[in-house]
Write a protein that holds these residues in place. Structure first.
Motif, PDB file in Angstrom:
ATOM      1  N   PRO A 583       0.814  -1.223   0.000  1.00 14.62           N
ATOM      2  CA  PRO A 583       0.000   0.000   0.000  1.00 14.62           C
ATOM      3  C   PRO A 583       0.845   1.270   0.000  1.00 14.62           C
ATOM      4  O   PRO A 583       1.892   1.320   0.636  1.00 14.62           O
ATOM      5  CB  PRO A 583      -0.809  -0.120   1.294  1.00 14.62           C
ATOM      6  CG  PRO A 583       0.029  -0.986   2.177  1.00 14.62           C
ATOM      7  CD  PRO A 583       0.726  -1.947   1.271  1.00 14.62           C
ATOM      8  N   PRO A 584       0.375   2.284  -0.711  1.00 12.26           N
ATOM      9  CA  PRO A 584       1.068   3.583  -0.656  1.00 12.26           C
ATOM     10  C   PRO A 584       0.946   4.189   0.727  1.00 12.26           C
ATOM     11  O   PRO A 584      -0.006   3.913   1.467  1.00 12.26           O
ATOM     12  CB  PRO A 584       0.325   4.431  -1.694  1.00 12.26           C
ATOM     13  CG  PRO A 584      -0.451   3.469  -2.519  1.00 12.26           C
ATOM     14  CD  PRO A 584      -0.755   2.306  -1.638  1.00 12.26           C
ATOM     15  N   ARG A 585       1.882   5.003   1.079  1.00 18.47           N
ATOM     16  CA  ARG A 585       1.770   5.769   2.317  1.00 18.47           C
ATOM     17  C   ARG A 585       0.595   6.729   2.193  1.00 18.47           C
ATOM     18  O   ARG A 585       0.312   7.249   1.107  1.00 18.47           O
ATOM     19  CB  ARG A 585       3.048   6.552   2.571  1.00 18.47           C
ATOM     20  CG  ARG A 585       4.299   5.699   2.701  1.00 18.47           C
ATOM     21  CD  ARG A 585       5.537   6.562   2.832  1.00 18.47           C
ATOM     22  NE  ARG A 585       5.537   7.283   4.084  1.00 18.47           N
ATOM     23  CZ  ARG A 585       6.166   6.888   5.180  1.00 18.47           C
ATOM     24  NH1 ARG A 585       6.841   5.748   5.168  1.00 18.47           N
ATOM     25  NH2 ARG A 585       6.134   7.592   6.280  1.00 18.47           N
ATOM     26  N   ALA A 586      -0.073   6.976   3.284  1.00 20.39           N
ATOM     27  CA  ALA A 586      -1.248   7.853   3.256  1.00 20.39           C
ATOM     28  C   ALA A 586      -0.885   9.258   2.793  1.00 20.39           C
ATOM     29  O   ALA A 586      -1.693   9.961   2.190  1.00 20.39           O
ATOM     30  CB  ALA A 586      -1.883   7.903   4.649  1.00 20.39           C
ATOM     31  N   GLU A 587       0.349   9.665   3.062  1.00 20.46           N
ATOM     32  CA  GLU A 587       0.757  11.026   2.727  1.00 20.46           C
ATOM     33  C   GLU A 587       1.225  11.185   1.286  1.00 20.46           C
ATOM     34  O   GLU A 587       1.440  12.296   0.812  1.00 20.46           O
ATOM     35  CB  GLU A 587       1.909  11.473   3.657  1.00 20.46           C
ATOM     36  CG  GLU A 587       1.593  11.375   5.143  1.00 20.46           C
ATOM     37  CD  GLU A 587       1.927  10.012   5.716  1.00 20.46           C
ATOM     38  OE1 GLU A 587       2.209   9.084   4.909  1.00 20.46           O
ATOM     39  OE2 GLU A 587       1.887   9.855   6.946  1.00 20.46           O
ATOM     40  N   SER A 588       1.415  10.046   0.572  1.00 19.01           N
ATOM     41  CA  SER A 588       2.026  10.120  -0.753  1.00 19.01           C
ATOM     42  C   SER A 588       1.154  10.848  -1.763  1.00 19.01           C
ATOM     43  O   SER A 588       1.634  11.708  -2.504  1.00 19.01           O
ATOM     44  CB  SER A 588       2.360   8.713  -1.257  1.00 19.01           C
ATOM     45  OG  SER A 588       3.356   8.121  -0.472  1.00 19.01           O
ATOM     46  N   LEU A 589      -0.138  10.499  -1.826  1.00 18.71           N
ATOM     47  CA  LEU A 589      -1.025  11.143  -2.795  1.00 18.71           C
ATOM     48  C   LEU A 589      -1.116  12.647  -2.577  1.00 18.71           C
ATOM     49  O   LEU A 589      -0.908  13.411  -3.528  1.00 18.71           O
ATOM     50  CB  LEU A 589      -2.415  10.492  -2.751  1.00 18.71           C
ATOM     51  CG  LEU A 589      -3.481  11.147  -3.639  1.00 18.71           C
ATOM     52  CD1 LEU A 589      -3.059  11.136  -5.101  1.00 18.71           C
ATOM     53  CD2 LEU A 589      -4.830  10.431  -3.475  1.00 18.71           C
ATOM     54  N   LYS A 594       0.518  18.101  -4.359  1.00 16.65           N
ATOM     55  CA  LYS A 594       1.141  19.396  -4.054  1.00 16.65           C
ATOM     56  C   LYS A 594       2.309  19.674  -5.004  1.00 16.65           C
ATOM     57  O   LYS A 594       2.548  20.817  -5.383  1.00 16.65           O
ATOM     58  CB  LYS A 594       1.617  19.416  -2.605  1.00 16.65           C
ATOM     59  CG  LYS A 594       0.499  19.525  -1.590  1.00 16.65           C
ATOM     60  CD  LYS A 594       1.046  19.575  -0.166  1.00 16.65           C
ATOM     61  CE  LYS A 594      -0.078  19.663   0.851  1.00 16.65           C
ATOM     62  NZ  LYS A 594       0.428  19.670   2.249  1.00 16.65           N
ATOM     63  N   CYS A 595       3.017  18.604  -5.371  1.00 14.79           N
ATOM     64  CA  CYS A 595       4.128  18.766  -6.305  1.00 14.79           C
ATOM     65  C   CYS A 595       3.617  19.290  -7.648  1.00 14.79           C
ATOM     66  O   CYS A 595       4.197  20.224  -8.219  1.00 14.79           O
ATOM     67  CB  CYS A 595       4.864  17.447  -6.498  1.00 14.79           C
ATOM     68  SG  CYS A 595       5.891  16.945  -5.103  1.00 14.79           S
ATOM     69  N   ALA A 621      -1.196   9.245  -8.090  1.00 19.76           N
ATOM     70  CA  ALA A 621      -1.388  10.297  -9.099  1.00 19.76           C
ATOM     71  C   ALA A 621      -0.120  10.677  -9.844  1.00 19.76           C
ATOM     72  O   ALA A 621      -0.033  11.757 -10.419  1.00 19.76           O
ATOM     73  CB  ALA A 621      -2.007  11.543  -8.467  1.00 19.76           C
ATOM     74  N   ILE A 622       0.861   9.781  -9.883  1.00 16.53           N
ATOM     75  CA  ILE A 622       2.037  10.055 -10.709  1.00 16.53           C
ATOM     76  C   ILE A 622       1.665   9.974 -12.185  1.00 16.53           C
ATOM     77  O   ILE A 622       2.180  10.727 -13.012  1.00 16.53           O
ATOM     78  CB  ILE A 622       3.178   9.078 -10.354  1.00 16.53           C
ATOM     79  CG1 ILE A 622       3.713   9.400  -8.960  1.00 16.53           C
ATOM     80  CG2 ILE A 622       4.311   9.160 -11.371  1.00 16.53           C
ATOM     81  CD1 ILE A 622       4.791   8.461  -8.485  1.00 16.53           C
ATOM     82  N   ILE A 623       0.784   9.044 -12.518  1.00 19.00           N
ATOM     83  CA  ILE A 623       0.228   8.970 -13.872  1.00 19.00           C
ATOM     84  C   ILE A 623      -1.293   9.008 -13.751  1.00 19.00           C
ATOM     85  O   ILE A 623      -1.845   8.623 -12.713  1.00 19.00           O
ATOM     86  CB  ILE A 623       0.679   7.698 -14.621  1.00 19.00           C
ATOM     87  CG1 ILE A 623       0.245   6.430 -13.866  1.00 19.00           C
ATOM     88  CG2 ILE A 623       2.180   7.711 -14.853  1.00 19.00           C
ATOM     89  CD1 ILE A 623       0.578   5.136 -14.589  1.00 19.00           C
ATOM     90  N   ASN A 723       9.050   9.945   5.122  1.00 18.08           N
ATOM     91  CA  ASN A 723       7.761  10.417   4.634  1.00 18.08           C
ATOM     92  C   ASN A 723       7.958  11.243   3.372  1.00 18.08           C
ATOM     93  O   ASN A 723       8.644  12.264   3.399  1.00 18.08           O
ATOM     94  CB  ASN A 723       7.072  11.263   5.712  1.00 18.08           C
ATOM     95  CG  ASN A 723       5.609  11.486   5.425  1.00 18.08           C
ATOM     96  OD1 ASN A 723       5.172  11.449   4.276  1.00 18.08           O
ATOM     97  ND2 ASN A 723       4.843  11.725   6.465  1.00 18.08           N
ATOM     98  N   PHE A 724       7.345  10.795   2.280  1.00 15.33           N
ATOM     99  CA  PHE A 724       7.464  11.525   1.023  1.00 15.33           C
ATOM    100  C   PHE A 724       6.938  12.957   1.169  1.00 15.33           C
ATOM    101  O   PHE A 724       7.420  13.885   0.512  1.00 15.33           O
ATOM    102  CB  PHE A 724       6.692  10.790  -0.080  1.00 15.33           C
ATOM    103  CG  PHE A 724       6.866  11.377  -1.446  1.00 15.33           C
ATOM    104  CD1 PHE A 724       7.968  11.069  -2.224  1.00 15.33           C
ATOM    105  CD2 PHE A 724       5.930  12.247  -1.968  1.00 15.33           C
ATOM    106  CE1 PHE A 724       8.134  11.602  -3.483  1.00 15.33           C
ATOM    107  CE2 PHE A 724       6.075  12.792  -3.230  1.00 15.33           C
ATOM    108  CZ  PHE A 724       7.183  12.467  -3.994  1.00 15.33           C
TER     109      PHE A 724
END
Length: 973
Positions: A583-589, A594-595, A621-623, A723-724
């Motif tokens: 699973p992705p980290r909750a903060e990644s999306l 924001k990026c 949401a990278i792609i 943390n990303f």
């Protein structure tokens, strides 16, 4: 004594060699190993099995780097001139500034340890080898090519080896390949020499660890000839001394200042017809000093140090000051997946059973808390339901669910443990293979964990461990009712080949319908199962199949040792599918979003499979979510990317956002491609394999918790929380700091320009001897820079970020530190301040005074004839001081008013700025009125009515600035 010659080991594709060919090439025996004499000879030829470092950072090199700074050189020149003309107070203060700046920079640089030292310390301390036909333990640095090494569970492998004997061997190669799952090894010869590192299954590599099993191998490479040694070589070949954009711009400014200062000195002597006297020399030094922003180097360093402190509170440790400024220019982030964007914890999220359809499992990580929801079937084979049905339990579910949970729990070697120590609050931990951990957590969530089954009478009789050749695992258990059950799990295509039936509710239905004999077998339900596998795989899930069958023991057959695996794994009943993902980290999306809002593009460079990488990339949401992975250039495998030439890569409209199966060279190649496009990139990572790209990137960011020591040492910034989202905070801090540097540079240079113009124009005002009259003394100029310019500049460096800080695209070269608008503002503000300071000087001398200039009033107060000059000088000094202090408020924003109420009411957010202005205004009065200090040091006298001129100039300047900014807001984009 002759010098020892170390023979360089050339890279040979031993994974393409058979064991016999490897033995012949290395002149060794897999049974007998090397003799002691041959081992000693090879140790002399190849050298010890240690990675070579770069020799450490020398303190005098770091110190020279601080002194060789162009701005420091300018200050050194001014310092020499000050002492040469016996201006000891001025020279002493400049020398103090130089020492302070060098001390701060030296401490920051020298505290960074070498990357290669961390690499060297990663080797295993000892190794088991066979020499002289005997198994012995030797220091790992004594291992040589041709040695026969023995590995066991938990060992750190000390050299690259070609395997010749394996038993259920799995190794963790995440540090080299980025692959999150342990790699199952075998002995099969690989035909392709260019096979990716992660697919060389007959090889093991130095610094990787044995997760499970045991093996023997022939050493094929040691020291710098290992795969980790090649990474070390890459690190040593990367140029780490490239200047950041800010450093380059400040250096250019320093050169310009040096040229301008020399030119102004020539102008001063030229006006006096190149006649030398102490007064003329002092005036020339005053002009040169006024050109130099004495506090700039120290303020830039201190501002960065404050930024480091702020980032430490945000859980980011900055190892190199310049990297924090560099973050403000970031256009692209190249991120690893495992442990960076994801949690590095496998979790079972989907199931599919014939007849029942899909199930969803809630919950994340190792915590065995969650529910099972039955979703049913869908109309299209390639779809997975998105809505949930009612939560079910084993009691309310089907017998098929019960069997699936039993298979998940029992065909499994992983363990879940709960630490009951008060400080850990009952934290759950797991031991074993990540995939098996995910299945064990599923069993816990269903209410049937393995310990409970064992306690209730399930007894393990035999185990057939996972083997890469068959890609499945089987166990035989005796139930409490003395029934024997076989449970098997593995890759779907390998499980289906062993199944004759599938379970649908309580019924067991033939998997294949035979029509017309053996030559015409019609695949029926097997194709349905594979469609469901594809549907789950498209979500990036690793799909496992579970099966079972009842087993009738044969009398006289030893159930522990006498069973044949092929017989056991036959006529199985297919139970269902389990989909597992990291699973992705909750903060990644939110961080990725924001990026993009800030104009920063995120790339995922990972060692995982393309489908898994693409699915995670969609989730964060990278792609785009609707990306057709198979036909999109946004997703690319490393093989495809590496095969492209630089010209082909540069011709792409957009560099791929996801690159899967990456090798270290792939990541470095991506960084190089970004650099060729003039993009400013960040690389994040946690493994040894990330180190070269961490070094090659403009800013390298390592994970502090899961990251290797090598990655941390290679990086510029280390995240203590992995943390990303912290990266986004770091970029925001970098942007804030850059614009703050721009603010205080504008403040310092505007004041310097104003001072220079006043001094240059005053060359026309000459006394009775034909010498120019100082409007400001040398001590006053230096004191003004240190007390009235530098402290507010430090305050500007601490300004909070603007509301639009992360809503604007990254700055370009045209929007650099010295953009057109910034340079224009410097000269406009400086010119206006010069006029408003010089006019009172002239008014006090010639309008309100008698115009008497005397002689030698530059050197000191010799008689009352100097009263007019000393009072005019004090007026000019006071006016310029108040204008510079007021200008600090104007510099808070390049276009918006610094006096606006919404800015004034946030003054408490930057107490340093306002205190520096208030204290600076208070310090002015002793300079003007304290006897002795005013006459002898600053060449001033107390003033009275002249204060009216000072405040009038301040009012005019404020009105001008507000009008000027208003015009800019209306006319400039």
């Amino acid at each position: 004594m002759p010098k020892k010659i170390i023979e360089i080991q050339s890279e040979v594709p031993y994974h393409t060699y058979t064991v016999a060919e490897t033995e012949a090439e290395l002149k060794t025996s897999s049974l007998e190993g090397l003799t002691s004499e041959e081992a000693d000879d090879r140790l002399r030829r190849y050298g010890t099995n240690e990675l070579k470092g770069s020799g450490g950072i020398k303190w005098y090199v770091v110190l020279w780097r601080q002194i060789a700074n162009p701005l420091v050189v300018v200050l050194l020149v001014a310092n020499i001139l000050a002492f040469a003309t016996k201006q000891f107070p001025e020279g002493g203060v400049i020398l103090f500034i130089i020492i302070m700046n060098a001390t701060i920079g030296f401490y920051q640089d020298f505290s960074a340890e070498q990357t290669m030292e961390a690499l060297r310390n990663m080797s295993s301390p000892t190794a088991q080898v066979i020499r002289d036909e005997t198994r012995i333990v030797i220091p790992n640095n004594q291992v040589v090519p041709g040695d026969v090494m023995i590995f066991e569970d938990g060992d750190v492998i000390g050299a690259d080896c070609r395997l010749f004997e394996v038993f259920n061997l799995e190794t963790d190669e995440a540090l080299l390949t980025g692959e999150s799952l342990p790699v199952q090894k075998n002995l099969d010869r690989i035909k392709t020499a260019e096979e990716a590192l992660g697919d060389r299954l007959n090889m093991v590599f130095a610094s990787t660890t044995v997760v499970k099993g045991r093996a023997k191998g022939i050493v094929t490479g040691t020291a710098m000839a290992t795969q980790i040694g090649q990474i070390a070589t890459t690190l040593m070949n990367v140029d780490t001394n490239e200047l950041t954009p800010l450093q380059k711009r400040l250096n250019k400014m320093a050169y310009c200042i040096m040229v301008a200062a020399v030119a102004l000195v020539i102008v001063v002597f030229g006006v006096h017809k190149f006649r030398y006297s102490d007064e003329i020399a002092i005036y020339a030094i005053s002009v040169a000093i006024s050109m130099i922003p004495q506090g700039l180097v120290a303020i830039v360093t201190l501002t960065m140090a404050f930024g480091v402190s702020r980032m430490a509170k945000a859980k980011a440790i900055v190892r190199r000051l310049s990297s924090l400024e560099s973050l403000g220019a970031v256009t692209n982030i190249c991120s690893d997946k495992t442990g960076t964007l994801t949690q590095s914890k496998m979790v079972a999220v989907r199931m599919w059973f014939p007849g029942d359809g899909y199930y969803r499992i809630s919950g994340t990580g190792f915590i065995p808390e969650g529910e099972i929801f039955r979703q049913g079937e869908v109309s299209n084979d390639d779809e997975v339901p998105t809505h949930d049905g009612q939560a079910i339990t084993l009691d309310s579910g089907s017998d098929q669910l019960l069997r699936v949970v039993q298979a998940s729990a029992l065909c499994n070697m992983a363990e879940l443990r709960r630490n009951n120590h008060p400080e850990t609050h009952g934290e759950w931990t797991a031991i074993g293979d990540p995939t098996e951990i995910a299945l064990q957590v599923l069993a816990y969530k269903a209410g049937m964990p393995k310990p409970e089954l064992v306690d209730n009478g399930f007894q393990l009789i035999a185990e057939f461990p996972f083997d890469s050749s068959v890609k499945r695992m089987s166990v035989l258990y005796e139930t409490p009712s003395s029934e024997h059950l076989i449970f098997t799990k593995g890759a779907t295509e390998r499980i289906l080949g062993c199944c004759s039936h599938y379970r649908d509710g309580d019924a067991e239905i033939p998997l294949r319908n035979e029509k017309g004999g053996d030559d015409s077998i019609q695949v029926d339900f097997e194709s349905v199962i594979m469609n469901r596998v594809d549907a789950l795989a498209e979500q990036g899930l690793r799909v496992l199949s579970l099966s079972y069958r009842k087993f009738q023991p044969i009398k006289g057959v030893d159930l522990v040792h006498g069973l044949d695996r092929d017989e056991v794994e036959s006529n199985l009943v297919f139970l269902g599918l389990v989909g597992i993902y990291d699973p992705p980290r909750a903060e990644s999306l939110p961080a990725v979003m924001k990026c993009y809002e800030a104009g920063i593009r995120v790339h995922m460079l990972t060692g995982d499979h393309p489908s898994t990488a693409a699915a995670i990339a969609k989730e964060v949401a990278i792609i785009p979510a609707d990306t057709d992975v198979k036909n999109s250039s946004m997703v690319m495998s490393a093989d495809m990317f590496d095969a492209m030439t630089e010209e082909q890569i540069d011709a792409l409209d957009e560099l791929p956002r996801v690159v899967a199966r990456c090798s270290p060279n792939t990541k470095v190649k991506m960084i190089a491609a970004l650099h060729r496009r003039k993009l400013f990139c960040v690389m994040t990572g946690d493994g040894v394999n990330d180190s070269p790209s961490l070094k090659a990137a403009n800013v390298g960011i390592a994970m502090g918790q899961s990251g290797s020591d090598v990655a941390k040492q290679a990086a510029d910034i280390v995240l203590t929380d992995d943390n990303f989202a912290t990266i986004v905070e770091a970029i925001a801090e970098g942007r804030r700091m850059f614009f703050n540097i721009q603010k205080f540079v504008q403040h310092l240079m505007s004041g310097n320009i104003a001072t220079i113009l006043v001094l240059v124009v005053a060359l026309a005002v000459k006394d009775e001897q034909g010498d120019s009259v100082f409007p400001l003394s040398a001590a006053a100029i230096l004191f003004m820079n240190l007390c009235y310019s530098s402290p507010p500049a430090i305050g500007l460096g601490l300004e909070p970020a603007s509301a639009t800080n992360m809503k604007e695209p990254p700055r370009t070269s045209k929007q650099g530190l010295f953009s057109f608008e910034v340079v224009m503002d410097m000269f406009v503000y400086g010119f206006v301040m010069a006029i408003l300071s010089f006019v009172p000087f002239i008014l006090v001398l010639f309008v309100f005074g008698d115009g008497e200039l005397g002689y030698k009033c530059n050197a000191g107060y010799y008689s009352s004839v100097c009263d007019g000059v000393f009072r005019a000088r004090a007026t000019c000094y006071s006016t310029l001081t108040f204008l510079i202090l007021s200008h600090a408020i104007n510099c808070r924003d390049i276009r918006q008013s610094g006096w606006a109420w919404n800015r004034l009411k946030t003054a408490h957010h930057n107490k340093t700025l306002w205190l520096s202005i208030i204290i600076g205004a208070m310090v002015l009065f002793p300079v003007i009125y304290v006897p002795g200090l005013n006459k002898n040091v600053f060449k001033h006298l107390g003033i009275s009515y002249e204060w009216g001129l000072v405040f009038a100039a301040l009012f005019i300047y404020t009105a001008f600035v507000e009008t000027y900014k208003f015009v800019k807001r209306r006319t400039m984009a």
